[in-house]
Design a protein around this motif. Structure first.
Motif, PDB file in Angstrom:
ATOM      1  N   MET A 249     -11.933   5.302   3.157  1.00 36.27           N
ATOM      2  CA  MET A 249     -12.762   4.636   2.021  1.00 36.27           C
ATOM      3  C   MET A 249     -13.280   3.503   2.436  1.00 36.27           C
ATOM      4  O   MET A 249     -12.783   2.584   3.357  1.00 36.27           O
ATOM      5  CB  MET A 249     -11.622   4.355   0.822  1.00 36.27           C
TER       6      MET A 249
ATOM      7  N   LEU B 276      -2.795  12.219   2.657  1.00 37.20           N
ATOM      8  CA  LEU B 276      -3.408  11.368   3.567  1.00 37.20           C
ATOM      9  C   LEU B 276      -2.701  11.405   4.913  1.00 37.20           C
ATOM     10  O   LEU B 276      -3.211  10.973   5.765  1.00 37.20           O
ATOM     11  CB  LEU B 276      -2.883   9.899   3.104  1.00 37.20           C
ATOM     12  N   SER B 277      -1.461  12.156   4.966  1.00 39.44           N
ATOM     13  CA  SER B 277      -1.148  12.377   6.408  1.00 39.44           C
ATOM     14  C   SER B 277      -1.517  13.632   7.077  1.00 39.44           C
ATOM     15  O   SER B 277      -1.629  13.914   8.091  1.00 39.44           O
ATOM     16  CB  SER B 277       0.427  12.118   6.403  1.00 39.44           C
TER      17      SER B 277
ATOM     18  N   ILE C   2      -8.545   8.746  -4.197  1.00 38.24           N
ATOM     19  CA  ILE C   2      -7.833   8.402  -2.747  1.00 38.24           C
ATOM     20  C   ILE C   2      -6.238   8.153  -3.107  1.00 38.24           C
ATOM     21  O   ILE C   2      -5.684   7.801  -2.127  1.00 38.24           O
ATOM     22  CB  ILE C   2      -8.618   7.198  -1.856  1.00 38.24           C
TER      23      ILE C   2
ATOM     24  N   PHE D  62     -14.848   0.265   1.259  1.00 36.67           N
ATOM     25  CA  PHE D  62     -14.702  -0.647  -0.116  1.00 36.67           C
ATOM     26  C   PHE D  62     -15.854  -1.463  -0.466  1.00 36.67           C
ATOM     27  O   PHE D  62     -16.747  -1.805   0.635  1.00 36.67           O
ATOM     28  CB  PHE D  62     -13.477  -1.624   0.079  1.00 36.67           C
TER      29      PHE D  62
ATOM     30  N   LEU E  98      -4.971   5.489  -4.936  1.00 39.74           N
ATOM     31  CA  LEU E  98      -4.802   4.062  -4.853  1.00 39.74           C
ATOM     32  C   LEU E  98      -3.984   3.555  -6.409  1.00 39.74           C
ATOM     33  O   LEU E  98      -3.672   2.707  -6.540  1.00 39.74           O
ATOM     34  CB  LEU E  98      -5.881   3.060  -4.470  1.00 39.74           C
TER      35      LEU E  98
ATOM     36  N   ALA F 133     -13.401  -5.028   2.605  1.00 41.37           N
ATOM     37  CA  ALA F 133     -11.625  -5.161   2.801  1.00 41.37           C
ATOM     38  C   ALA F 133     -11.403  -4.968   4.074  1.00 41.37           C
ATOM     39  O   ALA F 133     -10.470  -4.100   4.703  1.00 41.37           O
ATOM     40  CB  ALA F 133     -11.308  -3.794   2.118  1.00 41.37           C
ATOM     41  N   LEU F 134     -12.188  -5.746   5.117  1.00 35.64           N
ATOM     42  CA  LEU F 134     -11.806  -5.882   6.370  1.00 35.64           C
ATOM     43  C   LEU F 134     -10.474  -6.654   6.595  1.00 35.64           C
ATOM     44  O   LEU F 134     -10.455  -7.830   5.647  1.00 35.64           O
ATOM     45  CB  LEU F 134     -12.759  -6.557   7.275  1.00 35.64           C
ATOM     46  N   LEU F 135      -9.836  -6.666   7.479  1.00 33.63           N
ATOM     47  CA  LEU F 135      -8.664  -7.690   7.763  1.00 33.63           C
ATOM     48  C   LEU F 135      -8.792  -8.962   8.101  1.00 33.63           C
ATOM     49  O   LEU F 135      -9.264  -8.759   9.531  1.00 33.63           O
ATOM     50  CB  LEU F 135      -7.318  -6.967   8.314  1.00 33.63           C
TER      51      LEU F 135
ATOM     52  N   TYR G 184      -6.630   1.958  12.642  1.00 30.04           N
ATOM     53  CA  TYR G 184      -6.191   3.139  12.457  1.00 30.04           C
ATOM     54  C   TYR G 184      -5.326   3.892  13.903  1.00 30.04           C
ATOM     55  O   TYR G 184      -4.326   4.324  13.749  1.00 30.04           O
ATOM     56  CB  TYR G 184      -7.045   4.335  11.777  1.00 30.04           C
TER      57      TYR G 184
ATOM     58  N   LYS H 285     -10.507   5.046  -6.867  1.00 29.08           N
ATOM     59  CA  LYS H 285      -9.392   4.841  -6.479  1.00 29.08           C
ATOM     60  C   LYS H 285      -8.140   5.816  -6.897  1.00 29.08           C
ATOM     61  O   LYS H 285      -7.462   5.875  -5.999  1.00 29.08           O
ATOM     62  CB  LYS H 285      -9.026   3.467  -7.152  1.00 29.08           C
TER      63      LYS H 285
END
Lengths: 251, 247
Positions: A89, A82-83, A59, A91, A61, A95-97, A109, A56
């Motif tokens: 990542m 990140l941009s 990346i 997880f 977090l 960690a799918l929505l 994305y 974490k």
């Protein structure tokens, strides 16, 4: 959100004397290591040794108490790594929505950064789902999928961005042996096709020895050893030998 | 407490900064508006009808007894417009929508969905908070506009059919028309707008700081609703004081 101006090439990772405490308990005790661009680097260690917390931090977090993490030579905190670079990542839980379909998750994305037209996104999503063996599941809800399938969807979501650096958090935990092998194969395919820098945190010995260029052994918040799979197998450190040869015998 | 207030102010500032991108997120705003309308419209209708009715029932007999039946419409009308319409709708929305927002965002936080968004360089403020705030700021005043005439109708029905009041509908609405101006409706709408911002911010913030699994989500939902109601009641006093200066 607009399409970020991104740079190409693989991304190196450098961790320098990283320290982190939670509620007064030091979880990371001065971790340092380097990952070369395009390398598959596995961080292995027992549960509770600080592996996921370390990932974490890498990346961005989590904020370290002290020390620094450089991604492509830039600090991951307070900069726009990140941009500028495509980092992904996967997880431990996937960690799918849950409010989105599988297809919407995979294309998230591209949709949110408005990188393609909806029709083009649908084509890319179908292609990536096929690559992880989940062809035609775009309209399913994540909750309808098994744990292994959810992890493969998460891998497809990472594949969509053609990542330069991919982090995997315990990719084979809670999976049966066949599915664990399948996930290992997916990671290898990703490595062979896209050549990203890959960091994997796991306590799965088979996965680590199957995919790693180098392995770091972490224990009680410290790095005990870094080397190739063969070097780690031949290590004389009793803790490492116990970890990699631990077996339950039926007597 | 001061730490949380600071965080909420920061969240408000970051939401304002995200507003120029609101047009790009319009689909999410429509979805949230539908969610709020769908979940609340029937309840708003029932609640407003009965609030208007109770207002007439409580004040009507006394007014009639003192020969003031002619001001009953004005009394119910003003109470609905300026106070009970916005206040009760805000409390209803805090309970129905604020709780849902805190639960949804809290669950996303607990199950690492927010982390997943961040790793994809998708801001949770743009993706989750800003569309919900915009929808709340549009929906609550709209629901108040809907609730006011329904409350008047409830008051008129009770005034007409209750034997101890017996004020005709025409008298009720004639007095109501005489006593209420646009400024009174605007007064209620300003309150609704302020309450909407407060509910949205408190609920989204509570969701974003959720920790500790399903129990943590439950705790966040309770805090979001209770804190929203307390803040609504406090703000109600100060907004009323502020608006009185413009009369």
């Amino acid at each position: 959100m607009s399409a970020p101006e991104q740079r190409n090439g693989n991304v190196s990772v450098a961790v320098r004397d990283l320290r982190k405490s939670f509620n007064g308990e030091e979880v990371l005790k001065g971790i340092s290591f380097d990952v070369k661009p395009g390398e598959t680097f596995v961080i292995m260690g027992p549960s509770g040794s600080g592996k996921s917390v370390l990932l974490k931090h890498i990346i961005g977090l989590e904020e370290p108490d002290s020390g620094e993490i450089l991604s492509a030579g830039q600090s991951v905190h307070g900069s726009e790594v990140l941009s500028k670079y495509r980092l992904a990542m996967v997880f431990q839980s996937g960690a799918l929505l849950k409010s989105l379909t599988v297809g919407e998750n995979v294309g998230l994305y591209l949709t949110e950064h408005r990188l393609m037209e909806p029709g083009e996104i649908a084509r890319v999503v179908a292609e990536k789902l096929e690559a992880v063996g989940l062809k035609g599941l775009e309209d399913r809800s994540p909750s309808e999928l098994s744990g292994g399938m959810q992890k493969r969807v998460a891998i497809a979501r990472a594949l969509v961005i053609d990542p330069q650096l991919v982090l995997f958090d315990e990719p084979t935990s809670e999976l049966d042996p066949l599915m664990s092998v399948n996930i290992g194969e997916q990671i290898k395919q990703m490595r062979d096709r896209l050549h990203p820098t890959i960091l994997v945190v796991t306590h799965d010995r088979d996965l680590a020895f199957g995919i790693a260029d180098r392995i770091a052994m972490i224990s009680e918040g410290k790095i005990r050893f870094i080397g190739t799979p063969n070097e780690i197998k031949n290590s004389r450190d009793p803790m490492i030998q116990t970890f990699i040869h631990a077996e339950l015998t039926n007597t | 407490m001061f730490y949380n207030i600071g965080q909420i102010i920061m969240l408000f500032w970051r939401t304002l900064q995200a507003l120029p991108k609101a047009w790009l997120e319009r689909k999410k705003v429509y979805d949230q508006l539908f969610e709020i309308g769908n979940a609340s419209l029937l309840m708003v209708c029932i609640l407003s009808l009965f609030i208007g009715g109770v207002l007439a029932l409580e004040t009507g007999p006394t007014l009639v007894e003192r020969g003031l039946s002619g001001v009953l419409g004005r009394m119910v009308g003003l109470s609905m417009c300026r106070e009970l319409g916005p206040l009760m709708m805000a409390i209803l929305i805090a309970g129905r929508i604020g709780s849902a927002m805190a639960a949804e965002i809290g669950s996303m936080r607990v199950y690492q969905e927010l982390d997943a968004l961040r790793t994809m360089n998708i801001s949770p403020i743009n993706y989750l908070v800003m569309p919900r705030m915009i929808a709340m700021v549009i929906a609550l005043p709209a629901l108040v506009v809907f609730s006011i005439p329904v409350g008047w109708l409830g008051g008129a029905l009770v005034s007409t059919f209750n034997a101890s009041i017996s004020v005709p509908v025409e008298t009720f609405f004639h007095d109501l028309r005489e006593g209420i101006g646009v400024a009174d409706v605007v007064h209620g709408l300003v309150k609704a707008l302020v309450f909407a911002v407060a509910i949205g911010l408190i609920s989204c913030h509570q969701g974003l700081v959720t920790i500790g699994g399903p129990r943590g989500i439950g705790r966040s939902v309770t805090k979001a609703v209770v804190n929203s109601i307390v803040v609504i009641l406090i703000l109600d006093y100060f907004v009323t004081r502020f608006l009185i200066y413009f009369q």
